[in-house]
Enzyme design. Sequence first.
Site, PDB file in Angstrom:
ATOM      1  N   ARG A   6      12.499  13.541  25.623  1.00 43.34           N
ATOM      2  CA  ARG A   6      11.188  12.932  25.504  1.00 43.34           C
ATOM      3  C   ARG A   6      10.895  12.024  26.696  1.00 43.34           C
ATOM      4  O   ARG A   6       9.800  12.027  27.253  1.00 43.34           O
ATOM      5  CB  ARG A   6      11.097  12.149  24.192  1.00 43.34           C
ATOM      6  CG  ARG A   6      11.036  13.056  22.975  1.00 43.34           C
ATOM      7  CD  ARG A   6      11.495  12.336  21.710  1.00 43.34           C
ATOM      8  NE  ARG A   6      11.472  13.217  20.563  1.00 43.34           N
ATOM      9  CZ  ARG A   6      12.383  14.160  20.318  1.00 43.34           C
ATOM     10  NH1 ARG A   6      13.398  14.342  21.137  1.00 43.34           N
ATOM     11  NH2 ARG A   6      12.296  14.940  19.260  1.00 43.34           N
ATOM     12  N   ASP A  53      15.269  37.505  16.958  1.00 45.51           N
ATOM     13  CA  ASP A  53      14.823  36.269  16.310  1.00 45.51           C
ATOM     14  C   ASP A  53      14.063  35.386  17.289  1.00 45.51           C
ATOM     15  O   ASP A  53      13.122  34.683  16.911  1.00 45.51           O
ATOM     16  CB  ASP A  53      16.027  35.495  15.762  1.00 45.51           C
ATOM     17  CG  ASP A  53      16.560  36.079  14.462  1.00 45.51           C
ATOM     18  OD1 ASP A  53      15.977  37.063  13.960  1.00 45.51           O
ATOM     19  OD2 ASP A  53      17.569  35.569  13.954  1.00 45.51           O
ATOM     20  N   ALA A  88      19.911  36.898  18.709  1.00 43.45           N
ATOM     21  CA  ALA A  88      20.089  37.894  17.643  1.00 43.45           C
ATOM     22  C   ALA A  88      19.217  39.129  17.865  1.00 43.45           C
ATOM     23  O   ALA A  88      18.446  39.525  16.989  1.00 43.45           O
ATOM     24  CB  ALA A  88      19.807  37.271  16.273  1.00 43.45           C
ATOM     25  N   ASP A 134      14.333  24.324  28.015  1.00 47.39           N
ATOM     26  CA  ASP A 134      13.983  25.727  27.819  1.00 47.39           C
ATOM     27  C   ASP A 134      12.582  25.911  27.278  1.00 47.39           C
ATOM     28  O   ASP A 134      11.969  24.991  26.733  1.00 47.39           O
ATOM     29  CB  ASP A 134      14.988  26.410  26.865  1.00 47.39           C
ATOM     30  CG  ASP A 134      15.250  25.603  25.596  1.00 47.39           C
ATOM     31  OD1 ASP A 134      14.280  25.109  24.996  1.00 47.39           O
ATOM     32  OD2 ASP A 134      16.427  25.450  25.210  1.00 47.39           O
ATOM     33  N   GLN A 150       9.949  21.564  20.989  1.00 43.53           N
ATOM     34  CA  GLN A 150       8.679  21.158  20.391  1.00 43.53           C
ATOM     35  C   GLN A 150       7.734  22.354  20.330  1.00 43.53           C
ATOM     36  O   GLN A 150       7.451  22.989  21.349  1.00 43.53           O
ATOM     37  CB  GLN A 150       8.024  20.040  21.213  1.00 43.53           C
ATOM     38  CG  GLN A 150       8.727  18.707  21.132  1.00 43.53           C
ATOM     39  CD  GLN A 150       8.271  17.892  19.929  1.00 43.53           C
ATOM     40  OE1 GLN A 150       7.558  18.394  19.063  1.00 43.53           O
ATOM     41  NE2 GLN A 150       8.674  16.636  19.872  1.00 43.53           N
ATOM     42  N   ASP A 171      20.485  13.261  23.523  1.00 47.00           N
ATOM     43  CA  ASP A 171      19.790  14.161  24.436  1.00 47.00           C
ATOM     44  C   ASP A 171      18.348  14.414  24.005  1.00 47.00           C
ATOM     45  O   ASP A 171      17.469  14.627  24.845  1.00 47.00           O
ATOM     46  CB  ASP A 171      20.546  15.494  24.519  1.00 47.00           C
ATOM     47  CG  ASP A 171      21.732  15.425  25.468  1.00 47.00           C
ATOM     48  OD1 ASP A 171      21.983  14.339  26.027  1.00 47.00           O
ATOM     49  OD2 ASP A 171      22.419  16.450  25.634  1.00 47.00           O
TER      50      ASP A 171
END
Length: 365
Positions: A73, A205, A240, A176, A275, A68
Site C-alpha cells: 500500500r 483458475d 491450476a 503482480d 486488490q 508486506d
Amino acid sequence: MAVNRVGLVVHGGRAEAQAAAGAVREWCEEHAVVCTDIDVWQEGARHSARAEVDAAGDPDLIVTLGGDGTFLRGARLAAENDALVLGVDLGRVGFLTEVPVPAVRAALDAVYEERITVESRMLLTMRASCRLEVPAQMEALTRYGRGPMLPPPRVRTDCAAGGDWGVAMNVTALNDVVLEKLARDRQVSVAVYLAGRLLACYSADALLVATPTGSTAYSFAAGGPVVSPRAEALVFTPVAPHMVFDRSVVAAPDEPVALRVLERSGQAAVSVDGQLRGVLGPGDWIGVYAAPRRLKAVRLGPMDFYGRLRERMNLTDAPAALADGRAAPLWPVNSPRPADLAHLALPGAPEVTAGPPPGGTPPAV
C-alpha cells in the site's frame, strides 16, 4: 535527497505498529519534519493513490509499519509521488520490508543523513480494451481487509488511447497483475500473448503476470520461479491450468503479456497487487508491461535476498547432502575477492558471532 515530509502508513490492527508509529512521529517532531498519517484502511470510500498523497501534502518519504501487505500500500503511494519508501517489518513471511522495529529511529537518521542506498524496483502497468469497472453488487463479496476495495483505475490522459492499443490505465503494481475466475465452479478461458504473438489458450483458475519482486508472492505459491529482485523480467504463471503445459514463462521487460477473455468464458476479475480493480467479460483484454516509473526503496545496506529466501521459506537441506554430518559453510568467504570476480555483485561477508563453521572455510573461486 532531503526529507521534508513523511507519510505514515500503519497497519491499524496491530498494537506494535501503533507503538512504532509513535516513535516515527517523535523523530519527525525532533527533526522538524512534517509527518502525516495516510489511513489506507479507512472506512467508507477508498481513494486513489493520487488523492491520498495530495491529502498528505506530497510526502517525499513513505514509511510503512506492518508486513508486506502494508508495504504494498505504501509502495503504491510512493510510486505515484516518486517518493522513497521505507518498510518497517512487523510481518511473518516478508520479503519487502527492510527495518526491524527497534531500529526504526536509526533508520530514519540514516535517511535524513543520506547514508542509504536507493534500490530501484521494476513496476508493472497495463492497458485494457475498455475502462475497468467493478459491478456494485460485488461489494459485499469482495471487501478487502477492513475497508472497501480500491476504486477502478483512472485512465491515463497523457497517453494515446483507443484502437488496437486499448486504454492506458493509471496502474502500478509492485507484485503482480492477476486475471482470475469469479465463479468457484468455472474456470476462465484466456488467450495469452507474449510480445504480440499467441502463446496458448488456457482454461485455469487464474493467470498472473508478476515482477521479479512479486515472484516470491502469488506466483511462487502457484509454482512459479523465484527471480532475483534485481532482475528485469515479466513472469507469466498459470494457476491450476487444465492442460499439460503448466509452466511459467519468463519474458523480457519489453515483451508485454496480453490476456484476452475468450468467447465461451465467464467473467474474469482483474486484481492488482491483491486488490480487485475491475471485471472483464468475453472479448475483453488487458496488456501488462513494465512501467516507465520505478519504485525507490530505501536500503540501509546490501540486501541478502537469498539468505532471506532460505530463512523465510524454511528451506532445509537434503539428508543425503549432509550424510557426512557437517553443515555447509556460509558464503561469501572473508578473504579478499580475486581480481576476476571484482565486478560481481556479491554481498559483504556476514558478521562472525562464533567460531568458523563446521568443515572450515570454502576455498576462493
